[in-house]
Design a protein around this motif. Structure first.
Motif, PDB file in Angstrom:
ATOM      1  N   LEU A  89      12.819  53.427  35.627  1.00 36.91           N
ATOM      2  CA  LEU A  89      13.925  53.101  36.494  1.00 36.91           C
ATOM      3  C   LEU A  89      14.959  52.565  35.651  1.00 36.91           C
ATOM      4  N   ASP A  90      16.036  53.440  35.442  1.00 37.43           N
ATOM      5  CA  ASP A  90      17.053  53.010  34.299  1.00 37.43           C
ATOM      6  C   ASP A  90      18.189  54.085  34.746  1.00 37.43           C
ATOM      7  N   ALA A  91      19.384  53.681  34.392  1.00 35.53           N
ATOM      8  CA  ALA A  91      20.458  54.409  34.270  1.00 35.53           C
ATOM      9  C   ALA A  91      20.513  55.573  33.275  1.00 35.53           C
ATOM     10  N   HIS A  92      19.723  54.871  32.215  1.00 33.77           N
ATOM     11  CA  HIS A  92      19.728  55.724  30.787  1.00 33.77           C
ATOM     12  C   HIS A  92      18.082  56.106  30.786  1.00 33.77           C
ATOM     13  N   ALA A  93      18.107  57.192  30.120  1.00 33.02           N
ATOM     14  CA  ALA A  93      16.827  57.769  29.814  1.00 33.02           C
ATOM     15  C   ALA A  93      16.253  57.064  28.383  1.00 33.02           C
ATOM     16  N   ASP A  94      16.937  56.569  27.601  1.00 32.21           N
ATOM     17  CA  ASP A  94      16.688  56.034  26.398  1.00 32.21           C
ATOM     18  C   ASP A  94      15.835  56.820  25.454  1.00 32.21           C
ATOM     19  N   PHE A  95      16.386  58.271  25.746  1.00 25.80           N
ATOM     20  CA  PHE A  95      15.341  59.196  24.959  1.00 25.80           C
ATOM     21  C   PHE A  95      16.069  60.104  24.029  1.00 25.80           C
ATOM     22  N   ASN A  96      17.008  59.600  23.278  1.00 26.90           N
ATOM     23  CA  ASN A  96      17.563  59.828  21.969  1.00 26.90           C
ATOM     24  C   ASN A  96      16.622  59.885  20.744  1.00 26.90           C
ATOM     25  N   THR A  97      16.804  60.370  19.952  1.00 27.77           N
ATOM     26  CA  THR A  97      16.002  59.985  18.482  1.00 27.77           C
ATOM     27  C   THR A  97      16.915  59.829  17.457  1.00 27.77           C
ATOM     28  N   PRO A  98      16.498  59.356  16.228  1.00 32.46           N
ATOM     29  CA  PRO A  98      17.382  59.443  15.142  1.00 32.46           C
ATOM     30  C   PRO A  98      18.300  60.443  14.903  1.00 32.46           C
ATOM     31  N   GLU A  99      17.975  61.628  15.268  1.00 34.54           N
ATOM     32  CA  GLU A  99      18.717  62.838  14.961  1.00 34.54           C
ATOM     33  C   GLU A  99      19.665  63.181  16.077  1.00 34.54           C
ATOM     34  N   THR A 100      19.441  62.670  17.159  1.00 36.29           N
ATOM     35  CA  THR A 100      20.299  63.024  18.451  1.00 36.29           C
ATOM     36  C   THR A 100      21.257  61.972  18.683  1.00 36.29           C
ATOM     37  N   THR A 101      20.963  60.720  18.368  1.00 36.55           N
ATOM     38  CA  THR A 101      21.796  59.566  18.927  1.00 36.55           C
ATOM     39  C   THR A 101      23.027  59.418  18.324  1.00 36.55           C
ATOM     40  N   PRO A 102      24.190  59.395  19.485  1.00 40.57           N
ATOM     41  CA  PRO A 102      25.582  59.138  18.749  1.00 40.57           C
ATOM     42  C   PRO A 102      25.744  57.716  18.341  1.00 40.57           C
ATOM     43  N   SER A 103      25.010  56.807  18.777  1.00 43.59           N
ATOM     44  CA  SER A 103      25.268  55.330  18.603  1.00 43.59           C
ATOM     45  C   SER A 103      24.306  54.620  17.547  1.00 43.59           C
ATOM     46  N   ARG A 104      23.176  55.270  17.147  1.00 52.11           N
ATOM     47  CA  ARG A 104      22.072  54.614  16.382  1.00 52.11           C
ATOM     48  C   ARG A 104      21.664  53.426  16.991  1.00 52.11           C
ATOM     49  N   PHE A 105      21.901  53.315  18.305  1.00 56.14           N
ATOM     50  CA  PHE A 105      21.445  51.792  19.276  1.00 56.14           C
ATOM     51  C   PHE A 105      19.902  52.229  19.423  1.00 56.14           C
ATOM     52  N   LEU A 106      18.944  51.214  19.124  1.00 53.12           N
ATOM     53  CA  LEU A 106      17.611  51.158  19.323  1.00 53.12           C
ATOM     54  C   LEU A 106      17.196  51.449  20.635  1.00 53.12           C
ATOM     55  N   GLY A 107      18.004  50.672  21.666  1.00 51.95           N
ATOM     56  CA  GLY A 107      17.808  50.656  23.080  1.00 51.95           C
ATOM     57  C   GLY A 107      18.110  51.977  23.481  1.00 51.95           C
ATOM     58  N   GLY A 108      18.836  53.146  23.108  1.00 54.88           N
ATOM     59  CA  GLY A 108      19.012  54.184  23.477  1.00 54.88           C
ATOM     60  C   GLY A 108      17.946  55.310  23.142  1.00 54.88           C
ATOM     61  N   MET A 109      17.143  54.639  22.191  1.00 53.86           N
ATOM     62  CA  MET A 109      16.140  55.437  21.621  1.00 53.86           C
ATOM     63  C   MET A 109      14.502  55.102  21.941  1.00 53.86           C
ATOM     64  N   CYS A 110      14.317  54.171  22.625  1.00 48.99           N
ATOM     65  CA  CYS A 110      13.038  53.550  22.679  1.00 48.99           C
ATOM     66  C   CYS A 110      12.030  54.246  23.305  1.00 48.99           C
ATOM     67  N   LEU A 111      12.381  54.754  24.645  1.00 45.25           N
ATOM     68  CA  LEU A 111      11.568  55.746  25.307  1.00 45.25           C
ATOM     69  C   LEU A 111      10.841  56.761  24.396  1.00 45.25           C
ATOM     70  N   SER A 112      11.619  57.461  23.759  1.00 44.88           N
ATOM     71  CA  SER A 112      11.357  58.614  22.963  1.00 44.88           C
ATOM     72  C   SER A 112      10.344  58.111  21.792  1.00 44.88           C
ATOM     73  N   GLY A 113      10.843  56.933  21.512  1.00 48.56           N
ATOM     74  CA  GLY A 113       9.796  56.442  20.360  1.00 48.56           C
ATOM     75  C   GLY A 113       8.519  56.133  20.825  1.00 48.56           C
TER      76      GLY A 113
END
Length: 180
Positions: A89-113
């Motif tokens: 339950l989040d406004a963001h999916a946090d499903f980016n990876t190092p290859e897709t992230t525009p920000s390199r912010f761990l919080g935006g990649m954590c669920l995919s990790g």
């Protein structure tokens, strides 16, 4: 905020809240590689605490100030309860990876990790078909493609979405992630 909420919940539940790690005085948004390095001990300890609680037959309640705590807690939950689902339950999916992230912010990649879509340096992975996203309103283009390819169930924030999310959980035990 996380500490105050944890203490209030602990009091309400009749248990002592345990603090894992310590928040920085002025949180900075840093590159995910640095964040992983700096938070490794805290993340491992949190995963261990969840694992210990589940092993003892307890229901862990975790209050965190940073979504990447899921990098260790979700895989440990699935290892102990392979039938569990994740309700994100989040406004963001946090499903980016190092290859897709525009920000390199761990919080935006954590669920995919936590789902093992990139090597975070931690063991275990949550099968993506066990993940249900609800309340999502902001997906990056690359993140959208990953979510679709991974077969993650997604919904917005409507009443109909809530009903679909409940149906997708199929009566299984649920790890609920709520980003306030």
């Amino acid at each position: 905020g996380a500490r105050a909420l944890a203490e209030a919940l602990g009091e309400r539940l009749g248990v002592e809240a345990r603090l894992v790690g310590s928040p920085p005085e002025a949180p900075a948004r840093q590159d995910y590689v640095d964040d992983l390095r700096d938070s490794r001990g805290c993340l491992l300890e949190a995963g261990g605490q969840v694992d210990d609680a589940l092993a003892a037959g307890e229901i862990p309640v975790l209050v965190a100030g940073h979504c990447p705590i899921c990098l260790t807690t979700l895989p440990r939950t699935i290892a102990r309860r392979p039938d569990a689902r994740v309700l994100w339950l989040d406004a963001h999916a946090d499903f980016n990876t190092p290859e897709t992230t525009p920000s390199r912010f761990l919080g935006g990649m954590c669920l995919s990790g936590a789902c093992g879509l990139w090597d975070s340096g931690f063991e275990g992975a949550v099968p993506t078909e066990r993940v249900v996203l609800a309340g999502i309103r902001d997906l990056d283009e690359g993140e959208q493609r990953l979510v679709e390819r991974a077969g993650v169930r997604v919904g917005g924030s409507s009443t109909a979405t809530a009903a679909r999310a409940v149906a997708a959980l199929e009566g299984a035990p649920v790890f609920v992630h709520l980003d306030l």
